[in-house]
Design a protein around this motif. Structure first.
Motif, mmCIF file in Angstrom:
data_model
loop_
_atom_site.group_PDB
_atom_site.id
_atom_site.type_symbol
_atom_site.label_atom_id
_atom_site.label_comp_id
_atom_site.label_asym_id
_atom_site.label_seq_id
_atom_site.Cartn_x
_atom_site.Cartn_y
_atom_site.Cartn_z
ATOM 1 N N HIS A 169 -23.758 -15.770 -5.236
ATOM 2 C CA HIS A 169 -23.149 -14.476 -5.583
ATOM 3 C C HIS A 169 -21.843 -14.172 -4.868
ATOM 4 C CE1 HIS A 169 -26.546 -13.508 -8.075
ATOM 5 N NE2 HIS A 169 -27.329 -13.945 -7.106
ATOM 6 N N ASP A 170 -21.434 -15.072 -3.953
ATOM 7 C CA ASP A 170 -20.197 -14.787 -3.226
ATOM 8 C C ASP A 170 -19.459 -16.085 -2.891
ATOM 9 O OD1 ASP A 170 -18.263 -13.262 -1.856
ATOM 10 O OD2 ASP A 170 -19.314 -13.522 0.057
ATOM 11 N N SER A 171 -19.388 -16.999 -3.851
ATOM 12 C CA SER A 171 -18.595 -18.213 -3.631
ATOM 13 C C SER A 171 -18.364 -18.872 -4.982
ATOM 14 C CB SER A 171 -19.320 -19.189 -2.690
ATOM 15 O OG SER A 171 -20.185 -20.043 -3.401
ATOM 16 N N GLU A 172 -17.511 -19.892 -4.970
ATOM 17 C CA GLU A 172 -17.260 -20.638 -6.209
ATOM 18 C C GLU A 172 -18.213 -21.814 -6.340
ATOM 19 O OE1 GLU A 172 -13.216 -21.848 -6.043
ATOM 20 O OE2 GLU A 172 -12.465 -19.839 -6.467
ATOM 21 N N ARG A 173 -19.071 -21.993 -5.357
ATOM 22 C CA ARG A 173 -19.955 -23.154 -5.354
ATOM 23 C C ARG A 173 -21.198 -22.916 -6.201
ATOM 24 N NH1 ARG A 173 -18.416 -27.901 -2.445
ATOM 25 N NH2 ARG A 173 -17.101 -27.226 -0.734
ATOM 26 N N LYS A 174 -21.565 -23.956 -6.949
ATOM 27 C CA LYS A 174 -22.817 -23.901 -7.705
ATOM 28 C C LYS A 174 -23.873 -24.647 -6.881
ATOM 29 C CE LYS A 174 -24.368 -25.808 -12.174
ATOM 30 N NZ LYS A 174 -25.549 -25.125 -12.453
ATOM 31 N N VAL A 175 -25.007 -23.991 -6.656
ATOM 32 C CA VAL A 175 -26.103 -24.641 -5.910
ATOM 33 C C VAL A 175 -27.025 -25.315 -6.922
ATOM 34 C CG1 VAL A 175 -28.052 -24.302 -4.338
ATOM 35 C CG2 VAL A 175 -25.978 -22.913 -4.064
ATOM 36 N N VAL A 176 -27.157 -26.657 -6.806
ATOM 37 C CA VAL A 176 -27.945 -27.379 -7.815
ATOM 38 C C VAL A 176 -29.399 -27.603 -7.388
ATOM 39 C CG1 VAL A 176 -26.034 -28.554 -8.951
ATOM 40 C CG2 VAL A 176 -27.037 -29.554 -6.888
ATOM 41 N N GLY A 177 -29.661 -27.538 -6.095
ATOM 42 C CA GLY A 177 -31.040 -27.775 -5.656
ATOM 43 C C GLY A 177 -31.142 -27.781 -4.149
ATOM 44 N N PHE A 178 -32.361 -28.070 -3.698
ATOM 45 C CA PHE A 178 -32.659 -28.114 -2.263
ATOM 46 C C PHE A 178 -33.202 -29.497 -1.931
ATOM 47 C CE2 PHE A 178 -33.077 -23.786 -3.724
ATOM 48 C CZ PHE A 178 -32.536 -23.016 -2.710
ATOM 49 N N SER A 179 -33.095 -29.873 -0.665
ATOM 50 C CA SER A 179 -33.682 -31.141 -0.248
ATOM 51 C C SER A 179 -34.160 -31.022 1.186
ATOM 52 C CB SER A 179 -32.643 -32.261 -0.378
ATOM 53 O OG SER A 179 -33.235 -33.500 -0.071
ATOM 54 N N ILE A 180 -35.316 -31.602 1.436
ATOM 55 C CA ILE A 180 -35.930 -31.504 2.770
ATOM 56 C C ILE A 180 -36.925 -32.659 2.918
ATOM 57 C CG2 ILE A 180 -37.839 -29.926 2.108
ATOM 58 C CD1 ILE A 180 -35.677 -29.543 5.275
ATOM 59 N N ASP A 181 -37.331 -32.945 4.154
ATOM 60 C CA ASP A 181 -38.346 -33.982 4.378
ATOM 61 C C ASP A 181 -39.558 -33.703 3.496
ATOM 62 O OD1 ASP A 181 -37.226 -35.638 6.306
ATOM 63 O OD2 ASP A 181 -37.708 -34.206 7.910
ATOM 64 N N ALA A 182 -40.108 -34.756 2.897
ATOM 65 C CA ALA A 182 -41.219 -34.595 1.960
ATOM 66 C C ALA A 182 -42.369 -33.780 2.571
ATOM 67 C CB ALA A 182 -41.713 -35.964 1.515
ATOM 68 N N ASP A 183 -42.606 -33.957 3.862
ATOM 69 C CA ASP A 183 -43.715 -33.246 4.528
ATOM 70 C C ASP A 183 -43.572 -31.730 4.454
ATOM 71 O OD1 ASP A 183 -44.480 -35.711 5.231
ATOM 72 O OD2 ASP A 183 -43.995 -35.532 7.375
ATOM 73 N N TYR A 184 -42.349 -31.262 4.284
ATOM 74 C CA TYR A 184 -42.115 -29.809 4.299
ATOM 75 C C TYR A 184 -41.999 -29.208 2.897
ATOM 76 C CZ TYR A 184 -41.321 -30.402 9.269
ATOM 77 O OH TYR A 184 -41.482 -30.703 10.587
ATOM 78 N N ILE A 185 -42.158 -30.047 1.867
ATOM 79 C CA ILE A 185 -42.041 -29.500 0.507
ATOM 80 C C ILE A 185 -43.339 -28.776 0.140
ATOM 81 C CG2 ILE A 185 -41.725 -30.066 -1.943
ATOM 82 C CD1 ILE A 185 -39.909 -32.317 -1.133
ATOM 83 N N LYS A 186 -43.210 -27.462 -0.121
ATOM 84 C CA LYS A 186 -44.403 -26.667 -0.448
ATOM 85 C C LYS A 186 -44.557 -26.500 -1.950
ATOM 86 C CE LYS A 186 -44.025 -23.788 3.691
ATOM 87 N NZ LYS A 186 -43.024 -22.775 3.967
ATOM 88 N N ALA A 187 -43.451 -26.590 -2.687
ATOM 89 C CA ALA A 187 -43.483 -26.421 -4.148
ATOM 90 C C ALA A 187 -42.342 -27.247 -4.730
ATOM 91 C CB ALA A 187 -43.300 -24.945 -4.499
ATOM 92 N N PRO A 188 -42.497 -27.683 -5.985
ATOM 93 C CA PRO A 188 -41.447 -28.551 -6.568
ATOM 94 C C PRO A 188 -40.128 -27.828 -6.833
ATOM 95 C CG PRO A 188 -43.185 -28.086 -8.166
ATOM 96 C CD PRO A 188 -43.644 -27.507 -6.875
ATOM 97 N N THR A 189 -40.199 -26.490 -6.912
ATOM 98 C CA THR A 189 -38.950 -25.745 -7.127
ATOM 99 C C THR A 189 -38.857 -24.583 -6.145
ATOM 100 O OG1 THR A 189 -39.922 -24.268 -8.769
ATOM 101 C CG2 THR A 189 -38.862 -26.254 -9.619
#
Ligand code: COA
Length: 225
Positions: free
Chosen positions: A25-45
């Motif tokens: 909401h306050d930049s020209e950047r488009k955020v396409v996704g998130f990435s983190i160590d697999a152990d910390y993924i709680k949900a696919p999105t």
């Protein structure tokens, strides 16, 4: 002018969600996704975007087409965030910075990569902000002061002119320092601390006037080097 590359946010916690909201909401950047160590993924999105394990980062988001932003807090006295910055750089990513359109940034201020500078920060003339620095909302960074790499500053801190905040230090809410004070590296400055003199490395300082506690800051923050 070519638009900046889209970014992938490294992290999936509260700071990552905050970063996504600010970039959206306050930049020209488009955020396409998130990435983190697999152990910390709680949900696919998260925020309707995919969360990818770090092991798949470069295959999903090649560094020639995407930039990265590491959105991790002050864990292990800012080393967790630094480790992920180094990992992204080694993989070939350029790191974005976010500077709020509602921050006051004088024309000759220098700001490094992977910085997160929120609303109502005041960055006066000739200040320098290193790499991987978080300035949460409403800090005053006085003229000619230097914030070194990997610092995390909470809100409403007053850094007077000609100060230096050492690498990896954390500065709590409402702390204040007199002109020319130098905070050493790896310090943990408690909320409301009033610093009338410079500090030594790896200390926790609190109170008015601030005094050093016996416990080391690295131990307090469970640093694993
Ligand atoms: C300084 C700090 C790290 C101390 O944490 P702690 O060791 O868990 O603190 P405790 O609650 O166990 O208190 C230990 C002692 O220090 C005192 N104390 C704690 N924080 C203090 C502060 N900021 N200033 C002065 N005294 C403080 C307590 O009163 C207590 O004193 P006592 O032993 O005489 O009873 C913490 O209070 C702090 O300031 N954290 C930063 C918070 C912040 O700014 N967060 C930003 C959000 S991102």
């Amino acid at each position: 002018m070519t638009p900046p590359k889209p970014i992938v946010i490294i992290g999936a916690g509260e700071i990552a969600e905050m970063a996504c909201e600010y970039f959206d909401h306050d930049s020209e950047r488009k955020v396409v996704g998130f990435s983190i160590d697999a152990d910390y993924i709680k949900a696919p999105t998260l925020m309707d975007r995919p969360v990818t394990p770090l092991t798949d980062l470069t295959s999903h988001y090649p560094p020639d087409a995407f930039d990265a932003f590491v959105a991790i807090g002050d864990g292990q006295l800012n080393r967790l965030r630094r480790r992920h910055v180094d990992l992204c750089k080694a993989a070939g990513y350029q790191l974005a910075s976010y500077v709020s359109s509602r921050a006051f940034v004088w024309r000759n201020v220098v700001i490094g990569e992977n910085c997160f500078i929120l609303e109502h920060n005041v960055l006066q003339p000739f200040t320098t902000i290193g790499d991987n620095v978080t300035l949460w909302s409403g800090n005053h960074i006085g003229h000619r002061s230097v914030i070194e790499d990997d610092v995390f500053m909470a809100s409403h801190v007053v850094v007077s002119g000609f100060c230096r905040i050492g690498a990896r230090s954390f500065v709590g809410v409402n702390a204040a320092m007199a002109a020319h004070v130098e905070i050493a590296c790896d310090n943990y400055i408690g909320m409301g601390a009033i610093l009338t003199a410079s500090t030594e490395p790896d200390g926790i300082y609190q109170g008015n006037p601030a005094e050093r506690r016996k416990i080391s800051a690295k131990r307090f923050c469970r640093v694993r080097d």
